[in-house]
Design a protein around this motif. Structure first.
Motif, PDB file in Angstrom:
ATOM      1  N   GLN A   1      41.277  44.468  50.433  1.00 40.72           N
ATOM      2  CA  GLN A   1      41.789  45.148  49.240  1.00 40.72           C
ATOM      3  C   GLN A   1      40.674  45.172  48.196  1.00 40.72           C
ATOM      4  OE1 GLN A   1      45.112  46.210  48.963  1.00 40.72           O
ATOM      5  NE2 GLN A   1      44.434  47.252  47.120  1.00 40.72           N
ATOM      6  N   VAL A   2      40.535  46.292  47.486  1.00 41.75           N
ATOM      7  CA  VAL A   2      39.562  46.357  46.398  1.00 41.75           C
ATOM      8  C   VAL A   2      40.107  45.560  45.220  1.00 41.75           C
ATOM      9  CG1 VAL A   2      38.408  47.871  44.739  1.00 41.75           C
ATOM     10  CG2 VAL A   2      38.635  48.588  47.138  1.00 41.75           C
ATOM     11  N   LEU A   3      39.376  44.526  44.807  1.00 45.38           N
ATOM     12  CA  LEU A   3      39.748  43.735  43.642  1.00 45.38           C
ATOM     13  C   LEU A   3      39.409  44.520  42.378  1.00 45.38           C
ATOM     14  CD1 LEU A   3      40.765  41.071  42.423  1.00 45.38           C
ATOM     15  CD2 LEU A   3      38.420  40.196  42.618  1.00 45.38           C
ATOM     16  N   PHE A   4      38.157  44.953  42.282  1.00 47.13           N
ATOM     17  CA  PHE A   4      37.735  45.838  41.199  1.00 47.13           C
ATOM     18  C   PHE A   4      36.358  46.398  41.512  1.00 47.13           C
ATOM     19  CE2 PHE A   4      36.152  41.705  39.718  1.00 47.13           C
ATOM     20  CZ  PHE A   4      34.874  42.002  39.245  1.00 47.13           C
ATOM     21  N   THR A   5      35.986  47.435  40.793  1.00 46.58           N
ATOM     22  CA  THR A   5      34.654  48.014  40.866  1.00 46.58           C
ATOM     23  C   THR A   5      34.050  48.000  39.467  1.00 46.58           C
ATOM     24  OG1 THR A   5      35.433  50.280  40.504  1.00 46.58           O
ATOM     25  CG2 THR A   5      35.285  49.537  42.791  1.00 46.58           C
TER      26      THR A   5
ATOM     27  N   GLU B   1      23.509  36.955  40.997  1.00 50.09           N
ATOM     28  CA  GLU B   1      23.902  36.194  39.812  1.00 50.09           C
ATOM     29  C   GLU B   1      24.653  37.087  38.826  1.00 50.09           C
ATOM     30  OE1 GLU B   1      20.454  34.217  38.234  1.00 50.09           O
ATOM     31  OE2 GLU B   1      20.097  33.168  40.125  1.00 50.09           O
ATOM     32  N   MET B   2      24.212  38.324  38.662  1.00 49.84           N
ATOM     33  CA  MET B   2      24.884  39.267  37.763  1.00 49.84           C
ATOM     34  C   MET B   2      26.296  39.568  38.272  1.00 49.84           C
ATOM     35  SD  MET B   2      25.831  42.769  37.609  1.00 49.84           S
ATOM     36  CE  MET B   2      24.828  43.475  38.905  1.00 49.84           C
ATOM     37  N   VAL B   3      26.428  39.804  39.588  1.00 53.09           N
ATOM     38  CA  VAL B   3      27.741  40.091  40.176  1.00 53.09           C
ATOM     39  C   VAL B   3      28.663  38.884  40.009  1.00 53.09           C
ATOM     40  CG1 VAL B   3      28.960  40.562  42.356  1.00 53.09           C
ATOM     41  CG2 VAL B   3      26.868  41.833  41.782  1.00 53.09           C
ATOM     42  N   GLU B   4      28.159  37.682  40.247  1.00 58.55           N
ATOM     43  CA  GLU B   4      28.961  36.470  40.079  1.00 58.55           C
ATOM     44  C   GLU B   4      29.401  36.291  38.627  1.00 58.55           C
ATOM     45  OE1 GLU B   4      26.426  33.457  41.753  1.00 58.55           O
ATOM     46  OE2 GLU B   4      27.352  33.663  43.730  1.00 58.55           O
ATOM     47  N   GLU B   5      28.527  36.623  37.682  1.00 58.29           N
ATOM     48  CA  GLU B   5      28.880  36.525  36.267  1.00 58.29           C
ATOM     49  C   GLU B   5      30.025  37.482  35.927  1.00 58.29           C
ATOM     50  OE1 GLU B   5      26.915  37.736  32.023  1.00 58.29           O
ATOM     51  OE2 GLU B   5      25.576  36.844  33.513  1.00 58.29           O
ATOM     52  N   VAL B   6      29.943  38.700  36.444  1.00 56.30           N
ATOM     53  CA  VAL B   6      31.010  39.674  36.201  1.00 56.30           C
ATOM     54  C   VAL B   6      32.315  39.190  36.839  1.00 56.30           C
ATOM     55  CG1 VAL B   6      31.788  42.044  36.641  1.00 56.30           C
ATOM     56  CG2 VAL B   6      29.426  41.624  35.947  1.00 56.30           C
ATOM     57  N   LEU B   7      32.248  38.679  38.063  1.00 57.70           N
ATOM     58  CA  LEU B   7      33.442  38.166  38.738  1.00 57.70           C
ATOM     59  C   LEU B   7      34.047  37.003  37.964  1.00 57.70           C
ATOM     60  CD1 LEU B   7      35.471  37.946  41.057  1.00 57.70           C
ATOM     61  CD2 LEU B   7      33.783  36.546  42.275  1.00 57.70           C
ATOM     62  N   ASN B   8      33.234  36.063  37.534  1.00 55.92           N
ATOM     63  CA  ASN B   8      33.742  34.910  36.786  1.00 55.92           C
ATOM     64  C   ASN B   8      34.399  35.341  35.478  1.00 55.92           C
ATOM     65  OD1 ASN B   8      32.927  33.118  38.772  1.00 55.92           O
ATOM     66  ND2 ASN B   8      30.952  32.723  37.801  1.00 55.92           N
ATOM     67  N   THR B   9      33.820  36.309  34.796  1.00 56.94           N
ATOM     68  CA  THR B   9      34.408  36.833  33.563  1.00 56.94           C
ATOM     69  C   THR B   9      35.735  37.515  33.859  1.00 56.94           C
ATOM     70  OG1 THR B   9      32.225  37.117  32.582  1.00 56.94           O
ATOM     71  CG2 THR B   9      34.035  38.367  31.598  1.00 56.94           C
ATOM     72  N   PHE B  10      35.773  38.292  34.937  1.00 58.45           N
ATOM     73  CA  PHE B  10      37.014  38.971  35.334  1.00 58.45           C
ATOM     74  C   PHE B  10      38.111  37.956  35.631  1.00 58.45           C
ATOM     75  CE2 PHE B  10      39.764  40.350  38.822  1.00 58.45           C
ATOM     76  CZ  PHE B  10      40.311  41.501  38.300  1.00 58.45           C
ATOM     77  N   LEU B  11      37.765  36.917  36.406  1.00 52.52           N
ATOM     78  CA  LEU B  11      38.768  35.900  36.759  1.00 52.52           C
ATOM     79  C   LEU B  11      39.226  35.129  35.538  1.00 52.52           C
ATOM     80  CD1 LEU B  11      37.220  34.577  40.092  1.00 52.52           C
ATOM     81  CD2 LEU B  11      39.174  36.125  39.819  1.00 52.52           C
ATOM     82  N   ALA B  12      38.324  34.814  34.624  1.00 56.97           N
ATOM     83  CA  ALA B  12      38.699  34.103  33.388  1.00 56.97           C
ATOM     84  C   ALA B  12      39.617  34.979  32.528  1.00 56.97           C
ATOM     85  CB  ALA B  12      37.454  33.718  32.608  1.00 56.97           C
ATOM     86  N   ASP B  13      39.288  36.266  32.414  1.00 53.95           N
ATOM     87  CA  ASP B  13      40.130  37.199  31.645  1.00 53.95           C
ATOM     88  C   ASP B  13      41.494  37.367  32.279  1.00 53.95           C
ATOM     89  OD1 ASP B  13      38.075  37.563  29.840  1.00 53.95           O
ATOM     90  OD2 ASP B  13      37.519  39.548  30.584  1.00 53.95           O
ATOM     91  N   ASP B  14      41.526  37.412  33.626  1.00 52.68           N
ATOM     92  CA  ASP B  14      42.783  37.590  34.356  1.00 52.68           C
ATOM     93  C   ASP B  14      43.681  36.367  34.191  1.00 52.68           C
ATOM     94  OD1 ASP B  14      44.358  39.303  36.030  1.00 52.68           O
ATOM     95  OD2 ASP B  14      43.954  37.944  37.703  1.00 52.68           O
ATOM     96  N   ASN B  15      43.100  35.183  34.136  1.00 53.16           N
ATOM     97  CA  ASN B  15      43.863  33.942  33.957  1.00 53.16           C
ATOM     98  C   ASN B  15      44.415  33.813  32.541  1.00 53.16           C
ATOM     99  OD1 ASN B  15      43.656  33.012  36.579  1.00 53.16           O
ATOM    100  ND2 ASN B  15      41.737  31.947  36.176  1.00 53.16           N
ATOM    101  N   MET B  16      43.814  34.517  31.589  1.00 50.93           N
ATOM    102  CA  MET B  16      44.262  34.448  30.209  1.00 50.93           C
ATOM    103  C   MET B  16      45.503  35.309  29.976  1.00 50.93           C
ATOM    104  SD  MET B  16      42.172  32.354  28.868  1.00 50.93           S
ATOM    105  CE  MET B  16      42.078  32.524  27.112  1.00 50.93           C
ATOM    106  N   LYS B  17      45.797  36.195  30.904  1.00 49.61           N
ATOM    107  CA  LYS B  17      46.941  37.118  30.737  1.00 49.61           C
ATOM    108  C   LYS B  17      48.232  36.448  31.124  1.00 49.61           C
ATOM    109  CE  LYS B  17      44.196  41.210  31.444  1.00 49.61           C
ATOM    110  NZ  LYS B  17      43.923  42.352  32.227  1.00 49.61           N
TER     111      LYS B  17
END
Length: 103
Positions: free
Chosen positions: A29-33, A87-103
């Protein structure tokens, strides 16, 4: 997340079949692009559709070229081979997961 990586797009309808070295197919499944101006590429992050909710999953990441409609599932995937790019991709993923957990 850097300013140029802020264009994250979620589309829960897109799925991609990956084939491993042994020829086994698995549906993802596509998580995000998202797009990166620094690298001039688009990226897709995927997780197995067979994953159970709250199960730890191995997220796959690729750069991609989409079809004319912008669909990552119908374009071409390319491996990410540069450490700084990872490292850039991991940073974006970590930010996405942190934002998703805040919802």
């Amino acid at each position: 997340m850097t300013e140029d990586n802020k264009n994250i797009h979620q589309d829960e309808e897109q799925q991609i079949t990956l084939i491993d070295d042994q020829g086994n197919e698995e549906l993802y499944q596509v998580l995000f692009t998202f797009d990166s101006e620094d690298y001039g590429k688009s990226y897709v992050l995927l997780y197995p559709t067979s994953a159970e909710e709250d199960e730890e999953v191995d997220i796959q990441a690729f750069s991609f070229t989409s079809d004319d409609a912008g669909d990552a599932s119908k374009g071409d995937l390319f491996p990410i081979e540069d450490d700084e790019e990872w490292e850039m991709v991991e940073e974006v993923l970590n930010t996405f997961l942190a934002d998703d957990n805040m919802k």
